[in-house]
Motif scaffolding. Sequence first.
Motif, PDB file in Angstrom:
ATOM      1  N   LYS A  53       7.670 -39.129 -40.771  1.00 38.99           N
ATOM      2  CA  LYS A  53       8.313 -38.347 -39.723  1.00 38.99           C
ATOM      3  C   LYS A  53       7.480 -37.116 -39.399  1.00 38.99           C
ATOM      4  N   ARG A  54       6.859 -36.546 -40.435  1.00 43.78           N
ATOM      5  CA  ARG A  54       6.058 -35.349 -40.212  1.00 43.78           C
ATOM      6  C   ARG A  54       4.900 -35.637 -39.248  1.00 43.78           C
ATOM      7  N   VAL A  55       4.304 -36.815 -39.400  1.00 43.77           N
ATOM      8  CA  VAL A  55       3.200 -37.197 -38.506  1.00 43.77           C
ATOM      9  C   VAL A  55       3.725 -37.302 -37.078  1.00 43.77           C
ATOM     10  N   THR A  56       4.873 -37.966 -36.917  1.00 40.01           N
ATOM     11  CA  THR A  56       5.462 -38.131 -35.586  1.00 40.01           C
ATOM     12  C   THR A  56       5.796 -36.765 -34.988  1.00 40.01           C
ATOM     13  N   VAL A  57       6.368 -35.875 -35.816  1.00 35.25           N
ATOM     14  CA  VAL A  57       6.729 -34.538 -35.339  1.00 35.25           C
ATOM     15  C   VAL A  57       5.477 -33.806 -34.856  1.00 35.25           C
ATOM     16  N   ALA A  58       4.408 -33.914 -35.649  1.00 37.00           N
ATOM     17  CA  ALA A  58       3.154 -33.248 -35.276  1.00 37.00           C
ATOM     18  C   ALA A  58       2.640 -33.793 -33.946  1.00 37.00           C
ATOM     19  N   LEU A  59       2.723 -35.116 -33.798  1.00 38.24           N
ATOM     20  CA  LEU A  59       2.231 -35.772 -32.581  1.00 38.24           C
ATOM     21  C   LEU A  59       3.041 -35.322 -31.361  1.00 38.24           C
ATOM     22  N   ILE A  60       4.376 -35.336 -31.497  1.00 41.02           N
ATOM     23  CA  ILE A  60       5.243 -34.936 -30.378  1.00 41.02           C
ATOM     24  C   ILE A  60       4.992 -33.462 -30.040  1.00 41.02           C
ATOM     25  N   SER A  61       4.843 -32.630 -31.087  1.00 43.97           N
ATOM     26  CA  SER A  61       4.617 -31.201 -30.865  1.00 43.97           C
ATOM     27  C   SER A  61       3.327 -30.983 -30.073  1.00 43.97           C
ATOM     28  N   VAL A  62       2.280 -31.722 -30.466  1.00 41.70           N
ATOM     29  CA  VAL A  62       0.995 -31.578 -29.756  1.00 41.70           C
ATOM     30  C   VAL A  62       1.143 -32.030 -28.300  1.00 41.70           C
ATOM     31  N   LEU A  63       1.841 -33.174 -28.114  1.00 39.54           N
ATOM     32  CA  LEU A  63       2.022 -33.710 -26.758  1.00 39.54           C
ATOM     33  C   LEU A  63       2.801 -32.736 -25.872  1.00 39.54           C
ATOM     34  N   LEU A  64       3.744 -32.001 -26.474  1.00 38.43           N
ATOM     35  CA  LEU A  64       4.528 -31.040 -25.693  1.00 38.43           C
ATOM     36  C   LEU A  64       3.766 -29.730 -25.493  1.00 38.43           C
ATOM     37  N   ALA A  65       3.001 -29.354 -26.511  1.00 34.18           N
ATOM     38  CA  ALA A  65       2.291 -28.067 -26.434  1.00 34.18           C
ATOM     39  C   ALA A  65       1.112 -28.141 -25.460  1.00 34.18           C
ATOM     40  N   SER A  85       4.086 -20.993 -14.669  1.00 33.58           N
ATOM     41  CA  SER A  85       3.822 -21.693 -15.944  1.00 33.58           C
ATOM     42  C   SER A  85       4.931 -21.444 -16.970  1.00 33.58           C
ATOM     43  N   MET A  86       5.709 -20.364 -16.765  1.00 30.50           N
ATOM     44  CA  MET A  86       6.796 -20.072 -17.697  1.00 30.50           C
ATOM     45  C   MET A  86       7.883 -21.155 -17.643  1.00 30.50           C
ATOM     46  N   TYR A  87       8.053 -21.776 -16.460  1.00 35.34           N
ATOM     47  CA  TYR A  87       9.036 -22.866 -16.353  1.00 35.34           C
ATOM     48  C   TYR A  87       8.605 -24.050 -17.219  1.00 35.34           C
ATOM     49  N   VAL A  88       7.292 -24.345 -17.149  1.00 35.45           N
ATOM     50  CA  VAL A  88       6.759 -25.461 -17.952  1.00 35.45           C
ATOM     51  C   VAL A  88       6.920 -25.152 -19.440  1.00 35.45           C
ATOM     52  N   LEU A  89       6.573 -23.917 -19.791  1.00 33.96           N
ATOM     53  CA  LEU A  89       6.677 -23.499 -21.201  1.00 33.96           C
ATOM     54  C   LEU A  89       8.122 -23.639 -21.694  1.00 33.96           C
ATOM     55  N   GLY A  90       9.055 -23.117 -20.874  1.00 35.11           N
ATOM     56  CA  GLY A  90      10.477 -23.171 -21.246  1.00 35.11           C
ATOM     57  C   GLY A  90      10.963 -24.598 -21.382  1.00 35.11           C
ATOM     58  N   THR A  91      10.544 -25.465 -20.439  1.00 34.53           N
ATOM     59  CA  THR A  91      10.987 -26.864 -20.467  1.00 34.53           C
ATOM     60  C   THR A  91      10.460 -27.575 -21.716  1.00 34.53           C
ATOM     61  N   MET A  92       9.195 -27.320 -22.036  1.00 34.73           N
ATOM     62  CA  MET A  92       8.603 -27.974 -23.209  1.00 34.73           C
ATOM     63  C   MET A  92       9.289 -27.498 -24.497  1.00 34.73           C
ATOM     64  N   ALA A  93       9.575 -26.194 -24.548  1.00 31.96           N
ATOM     65  CA  ALA A  93      10.255 -25.652 -25.736  1.00 31.96           C
ATOM     66  C   ALA A  93      11.661 -26.249 -25.850  1.00 31.96           C
ATOM     67  N   PHE A  94      12.321 -26.389 -24.711  1.00 32.76           N
ATOM     68  CA  PHE A  94      13.668 -26.976 -24.702  1.00 32.76           C
ATOM     69  C   PHE A  94      13.611 -28.431 -25.194  1.00 32.76           C
ATOM     70  N   LEU A  95      12.625 -29.180 -24.667  1.00 32.22           N
ATOM     71  CA  LEU A  95      12.481 -30.585 -25.088  1.00 32.22           C
ATOM     72  C   LEU A  95      12.232 -30.668 -26.595  1.00 32.22           C
ATOM     73  N   TRP A  96      11.394 -29.758 -27.091  1.00 35.58           N
ATOM     74  CA  TRP A  96      11.073 -29.764 -28.529  1.00 35.58           C
ATOM     75  C   TRP A  96      12.343 -29.558 -29.354  1.00 35.58           C
TER      76      TRP A  96
END
Lengths: 235, 440
Positions: A53-65, A85-96
């Motif tokens: 799961k940690r690998v998957t979490v890292a992968l998803i985090s990178v894909l969102l970041a 760009s703040m909208y994108v940042l907020g959306t990615m953080a929300f998705l995470w």
Amino acid sequence: MSYCVNCGVELHETEKSCPLCTTVVINPNQLYNEDAKPLYPPHKQHADLQANKRVTVALISVLLALPASVCLVCNYVIDTRLTWSMYVLGTMAFLWTVIIPPYLLRRNRELMTVIIGGISSCAFLRFLEEVSPVKGWYLTLALPIVLVVAFICFIMVIIFLYSNLRKMQIAAVFAVCVAGMMIAVEIATDVYHQASFKLEWSVFFAIPCIIVAVLFMLIDRKRSVKENIKKTFHV
Amino acid sequence: MSNGAETAGAKATKKRKRTHKRWYTLDNAAKIYPAVQNAKWSSVFRVSVTLKEEIDPEILQEALEATIGRFTNFGLRLRAGMFWYYLEENDKRPLVQPDVANPCVRMSNSENANFMFRVRFYNCRIALEVFHVVCDGTGALIFLKTLTAQYLMRKEKISITPGDGVLDCTEKPHEEEMEDAFKRFATFKALKGRVEIRAYHRKGTVEPPHVLHILTGVIPVDKLREKSREMGVTLTEFLTAAMIYALNECQKNAPGGRSRPVKISVPVNLRQFYPSKTLRNFSLWVTPGIEPKYGTYTFEEIVSEVHHFIKMNLKEKYLNAMLCKNLASEMNPMLRATPLFLKKIALIIAYDLYGESRFSGTFSNMGVVRVPAEMEPHIERFDFILGRSKNASTDAAGVSFGGNLYLNFSSALHEHDYEREFFTLLIRQGIPVKIESNGR
């Protein structure tokens, strides 16, 4: 040596019952040998699911970041300040926040997903109000709607997981919840626009929902009707 | 100053070592396994040997360290590239570990110093659990026999002549042992289609991902052989037919549901058809079975069906066409140029379409295990266990040694109706069976 009286197979001396049919070993001459070493040790290995799961979490985090950071850099380079760009940042953080914590949870995943989703949505909308030029809609419009929806989802999850209600009864509760949710949405939008409320469109939505709920309850009580429905609509 | 220079030197050596790490592509059969594995399942199997004396873990560790250098394919780790997974030299040290009640648990890439195998010990038993990417049953058995020989040489102070599947650990690994034999022997004269319909799958209570129920039947080989000869078939054909019969009985007894073909996947060691010394994967499979919709089958009819199916399909020409079809998919330029994360999705779909859904279970028979004469007095038995399948079917694996066939059923289902149908059928056929298990 002992044999299973049901299957006819010989059993290893460590077997207390037949592994094939669970019949207890009955052999007056040779009972189960307590001293015999078992064929396998008692200790069990658990798959390291968290490691994967940690690998998957890292992968998803990178894909969102990645898109968030690219947008931040582009925005800053072009406009010398951070705007869109703040909208994108907020959306990615929300998705995470709505993907990762529920994925890592082992217990009460459904309930915690609703709670985390509710809190994240509130925080995300507050953030949007902060960065957008239009102000004053969060407390009067967004927050009440999110809280009502989250509360109803929470109730539904509890009913679905922990109550002894039958399927028809759950469906009835769901219909009532949807009706309540629509009324709450109309109240919130009216209060935001006019500072007072008058129920209009939500009533037309709520009445059929209530009728459907009553119907479900009636069907649930009438066994013969339930059987007829099953018979007619069986797939 | 000198410390700093030393550190810089060490760093440079490390860097040089890193750049010189050898790497290998996965063989054709291995390509699917890392792609279709998930957080709960990976394709793992186990071969084990039971000696006559208790295992000394320290000597076993020494033996493992002496053996690993001889087997290139075992000293590797799995890495993900942009387009394919690949294998890279692993210079860490694998450690032996105590055995567990539930063998073949999903193998994580990060465990056991990134090696794709586990060596375990319990009482008198040495067990080797292998991720299918490394090798097939034959390769694993050669590793286990060599490891056992190294262990016995140290423990019993005996000398063992290499041969009968025991490799000489003083020699360097041969290049041919690491070849992708599928590629070497593919003729591409014909491609065999994969039109097979979905087979019957036993329903039941699926246990949590780490649970594996093992039921071992110890069967005298001479009795089995006698019965098989009486019916004019081989031992593998007889047992496969008995499994099909047992599964069909389970299907008949199951409430409702549509009747589906009952098929057993029987792996075929291609080394008997092609002169390859590869220690990696080099096997294909045939899937004999019955279609219950045609009517009621007696056991004798099933035996005959299986016998003729295997006799017809177990020919070099057919196997080569099958091999070429698998290779053709791998060599498709579109697929090759697809990034790994997309390829994984395609391979998962392909595995679901053409993999385990097409057969009701697996029966892998390793045959009679031969060991050098010096080792024989120290060995009690061998076992071969298939790990949990992705769709939680019940699989069987057999190996014969010392006049007995050790037939291991491994299942993720709580119910043992299939195994019971199978073993009671053997009893009815006059073949005695002794049952062992890893407990519930």
